[in-house]
Design a protein around this motif. Structure first.
Motif, PDB file in Angstrom:
ATOM      1  N   GLN A 142       0.828  -1.202   0.000  1.00 55.16           N
ATOM      2  CA  GLN A 142       0.000   0.000   0.000  1.00 55.16           C
ATOM      3  C   GLN A 142       0.867   1.260   0.000  1.00 55.16           C
ATOM      4  OE1 GLN A 142      -2.962   0.230   3.102  1.00 55.16           O
ATOM      5  NE2 GLN A 142      -3.247   2.412   2.834  1.00 55.16           N
ATOM      6  N   ALA A 143       1.929   1.256   0.807  1.00 52.42           N
ATOM      7  CA  ALA A 143       2.806   2.421   0.887  1.00 52.42           C
ATOM      8  C   ALA A 143       3.481   2.698  -0.455  1.00 52.42           C
ATOM      9  CB  ALA A 143       3.855   2.216   1.980  1.00 52.42           C
ATOM     10  N   VAL A 144       3.879   1.626  -1.149  1.00 53.62           N
ATOM     11  CA  VAL A 144       4.497   1.800  -2.473  1.00 53.62           C
ATOM     12  C   VAL A 144       3.472   2.362  -3.451  1.00 53.62           C
ATOM     13  CG1 VAL A 144       5.543   0.614  -4.439  1.00 53.62           C
ATOM     14  CG2 VAL A 144       6.210  -0.008  -2.109  1.00 53.62           C
ATOM     15  N   MET A 145       2.263   1.820  -3.436  1.00 52.91           N
ATOM     16  CA  MET A 145       1.223   2.294  -4.359  1.00 52.91           C
ATOM     17  C   MET A 145       0.875   3.763  -4.110  1.00 52.91           C
ATOM     18  SD  MET A 145      -1.389  -0.940  -4.874  1.00 52.91           S
ATOM     19  CE  MET A 145      -1.704  -1.224  -3.130  1.00 52.91           C
ATOM     20  N   GLU A 146       0.876   4.181  -2.837  1.00 51.27           N
ATOM     21  CA  GLU A 146       0.571   5.573  -2.519  1.00 51.27           C
ATOM     22  C   GLU A 146       1.619   6.512  -3.092  1.00 51.27           C
ATOM     23  OE1 GLU A 146       0.211   5.559   1.701  1.00 51.27           O
ATOM     24  OE2 GLU A 146      -1.861   4.809   1.685  1.00 51.27           O
ATOM     25  N   GLU A 147       2.866   6.060  -3.155  1.00 50.86           N
ATOM     26  CA  GLU A 147       3.937   6.891  -3.714  1.00 50.86           C
ATOM     27  C   GLU A 147       3.871   6.933  -5.236  1.00 50.86           C
ATOM     28  OE1 GLU A 147       5.878   8.885  -2.111  1.00 50.86           O
ATOM     29  OE2 GLU A 147       5.057   8.235  -0.185  1.00 50.86           O
ATOM     30  N   ILE A 148       3.824   5.769  -5.878  1.00 46.97           N
ATOM     31  CA  ILE A 148       3.871   5.758  -7.346  1.00 46.97           C
ATOM     32  C   ILE A 148       2.552   6.225  -7.951  1.00 46.97           C
ATOM     33  CG2 ILE A 148       5.608   3.931  -7.344  1.00 46.97           C
ATOM     34  CD1 ILE A 148       3.481   1.970  -8.165  1.00 46.97           C
ATOM     35  N   GLY A 149       1.479   6.203  -7.164  1.00 42.17           N
ATOM     36  CA  GLY A 149       0.194   6.671  -7.661  1.00 42.17           C
ATOM     37  C   GLY A 149       0.188   8.167  -7.944  1.00 42.17           C
ATOM     38  N   LYS A 150       1.170   8.891  -7.420  1.00 34.26           N
ATOM     39  CA  LYS A 150       1.266  10.333  -7.639  1.00 34.26           C
ATOM     40  C   LYS A 150       1.993  10.662  -8.943  1.00 34.26           C
ATOM     41  CE  LYS A 150       1.894  10.762  -2.623  1.00 34.26           C
ATOM     42  NZ  LYS A 150       2.879  11.138  -1.577  1.00 34.26           N
ATOM     43  N   TRP A 151       2.641   9.673  -9.551  1.00 34.92           N
ATOM     44  CA  TRP A 151       3.456   9.941 -10.731  1.00 34.92           C
ATOM     45  C   TRP A 151       2.586  10.197 -11.955  1.00 34.92           C
ATOM     46  CZ3 TRP A 151       7.483   5.341 -10.436  1.00 34.92           C
ATOM     47  CH2 TRP A 151       8.179   5.441  -9.215  1.00 34.92           C
ATOM     48  N   ASN A 152       3.096  10.999 -12.862  1.00 36.89           N
ATOM     49  CA  ASN A 152       2.397  11.220 -14.122  1.00 36.89           C
ATOM     50  C   ASN A 152       2.445   9.970 -14.990  1.00 36.89           C
ATOM     51  OD1 ASN A 152       1.153  13.009 -16.203  1.00 36.89           O
ATOM     52  ND2 ASN A 152       3.051  12.530 -17.299  1.00 36.89           N
ATOM     53  N   THR A 153       3.619   9.345 -15.065  1.00 38.92           N
ATOM     54  CA  THR A 153       3.776   8.117 -15.834  1.00 38.92           C
ATOM     55  C   THR A 153       4.091   6.972 -14.878  1.00 38.92           C
ATOM     56  OG1 THR A 153       4.642   9.338 -17.730  1.00 38.92           O
ATOM     57  CG2 THR A 153       5.020   6.962 -17.697  1.00 38.92           C
ATOM     58  N   ILE A 154       3.185   6.023 -14.787  1.00 35.15           N
ATOM     59  CA  ILE A 154       3.352   4.885 -13.878  1.00 35.15           C
ATOM     60  C   ILE A 154       3.864   3.693 -14.674  1.00 35.15           C
ATOM     61  CG2 ILE A 154       2.189   3.300 -12.310  1.00 35.15           C
ATOM     62  CD1 ILE A 154       0.236   5.538 -11.656  1.00 35.15           C
ATOM     63  N   PRO A 155       4.991   3.107 -14.280  1.00 35.08           N
ATOM     64  CA  PRO A 155       5.536   1.967 -15.021  1.00 35.08           C
ATOM     65  C   PRO A 155       4.714   0.702 -14.777  1.00 35.08           C
ATOM     66  CG  PRO A 155       6.802   2.337 -13.033  1.00 35.08           C
ATOM     67  CD  PRO A 155       5.798   3.459 -13.109  1.00 35.08           C
ATOM     68  N   HIS A 156       5.062  -0.358 -15.482  1.00 40.64           N
ATOM     69  CA  HIS A 156       4.464  -1.659 -15.191  1.00 40.64           C
ATOM     70  C   HIS A 156       4.935  -2.077 -13.795  1.00 40.64           C
ATOM     71  CE1 HIS A 156       3.126  -2.069 -19.327  1.00 40.64           C
ATOM     72  NE2 HIS A 156       4.343  -1.790 -19.736  1.00 40.64           N
TER      73      HIS A 156
END
Length: 338
Positions: A142-156
């Motif tokens: 969940q903590a990882v998703m909360e961080e990368i969810g803010k990115w404009n481009t989300i990788p696989h």
């Protein structure tokens, strides 16, 4: 974003930045206020954690960390960083390896920032907990998703939520245990970090964990049941080690109340000593790196309790840490994702 560039993020629970009361207080404050760790309503959790648990527990925990601390720092962190270095060397250009701790430093946020700046097209997230639990693998993911969810481009992104039954993990831990010649001991105790019963109940709604017979076999509803995964881990290791059925058992440690998973490790130790067990080997397969719960709780506190109850020797099997078999096992666990 660069073509076919993979980042691997190893996530562990975390550790205080130093063994002072202030640093331990900060760690406990962040850790215990996580709603996946203490799943009470917000206000009740704040009152319990901030006004009762942390003020009383921080000074006691600081003394334990002071006893555990080495010249290099916290064993959990140093073991994880050494593993990162060896795994990076072994993977070479297949992936760049990062480390993020769920609580305190090096943080998941800082690791995510580095991954974002690196322009990776793929991200593999590996919480370092063999058996899935919401309060470990769940909160890390969940903590990882909360961080990368803010990115404009989300990788696989791919999460490896558990690996207790992966043959490579079983083989690596089997090698670790076998080096201690378990058949020369009177008994082998497999000790796992405990959970509140209600946490485990949520993993298979409608079937209370107390009524589940997963200690005998993996049930159909046990895919993400922590209790079932722990007992299955024991069965897999015992089969590899060829231990006899009357020479081992499974128990759960680190409880905060009696409403946690049973049997309790400390009570089991006392019972074994009273039955005449003199030489006991303890294995902790829910940990991949030695830490406070292994080195101190088992290797110091439980050892003293066992000796006081009549035992003569308690030996703790060292965790996987940065061992070569563990590095090789991780490469196999990751192989299909690289």
């Amino acid at each position: 974003m660069l073509k076919d560039k993979t980042a691997l993020l190893l996530v562990n629970v975390g550790t205080p930045n130093n063994p002072s009361v202030q640093a331990v207080r900060r760690y406990l404050f962040q850790f215990l206020n996580d709603p996946r760790v203490i799943d009470l309503p917000w206000l009740a959790r704040k009152i319990l954690v901030n006004l009762i648990i942390v003020p009383f527990r921080a000074p006691k925990s600081a003394k334990l960390y002071q006893r555990l601390w080495t010249d290099e720092g916290s064993p959990l962190l140093t073991n994880t960083l050494r593993l990162q270095e060896k795994l990076q060397k072994s993977l070479d250009s297949q992936a760049d390896v990062f480390v993020g701790m769920r609580y305190q430093e090096p943080s998941i946020r800082k690791a995510a920032e580095s991954i974002k700046e690196g322009g990776y097209t793929r991200l593999i997230v590996l919480p370092m907990f063999p058996q899935y639990a919401s309060s470990t693998s769940g909160t890390a993911s969940q903590a990882v998703m909360e961080e990368i969810g803010k990115w404009n481009t989300i990788p696989h992104v791919h999460f490896i939520n558990q690996f207790y039954n992966h043959p490579a993990f079983v083989d690596a831990f089997t090698q670790r245990i076998a080096a201690y010649q378990p058949n020369t001991y009177d008994f082998v105790l497999f000790s796992y970090h405990g959970l509140p019963n209600n946490h485990n109940d949520k993993s298979h709604p409608g079937i209370p964990s107390a009524q589940c017979e997963c200690e005998k076999a993996m049930p159909p509803h046990g895919q993400f049941c922590y209790k079932a995964a722990c007992y299955e881990t024991t069965r897999l290791l015992v089969e590899k080690l060829n231990l006899q059925g009357d020479k081992f058992t499974t128990a759960f440690q680190s409880r905060l109340s009696n409403n946690w998973m049973q049997p309790f490790t400390d009570k089991t130790l006392n019972m074994l000593a009273q039955k005449g067990i003199k030489r006991l080997l303890v294995v902790a397969p829910s940990f991949t790196a030695d830490c406070l719960e292994t080195t101190d709780e088992i290797g110091h506190e439980y050892k003293n309790e066992f000796m006081a109850a009549g035992g003569e020797q308690l030996t703790l099997v060292e965790s996987l840490n940065d061992s070569d078999p563990w590095v090789d096992a991780l490469k196999q666990i990751l192989a299909s994702h690289l």
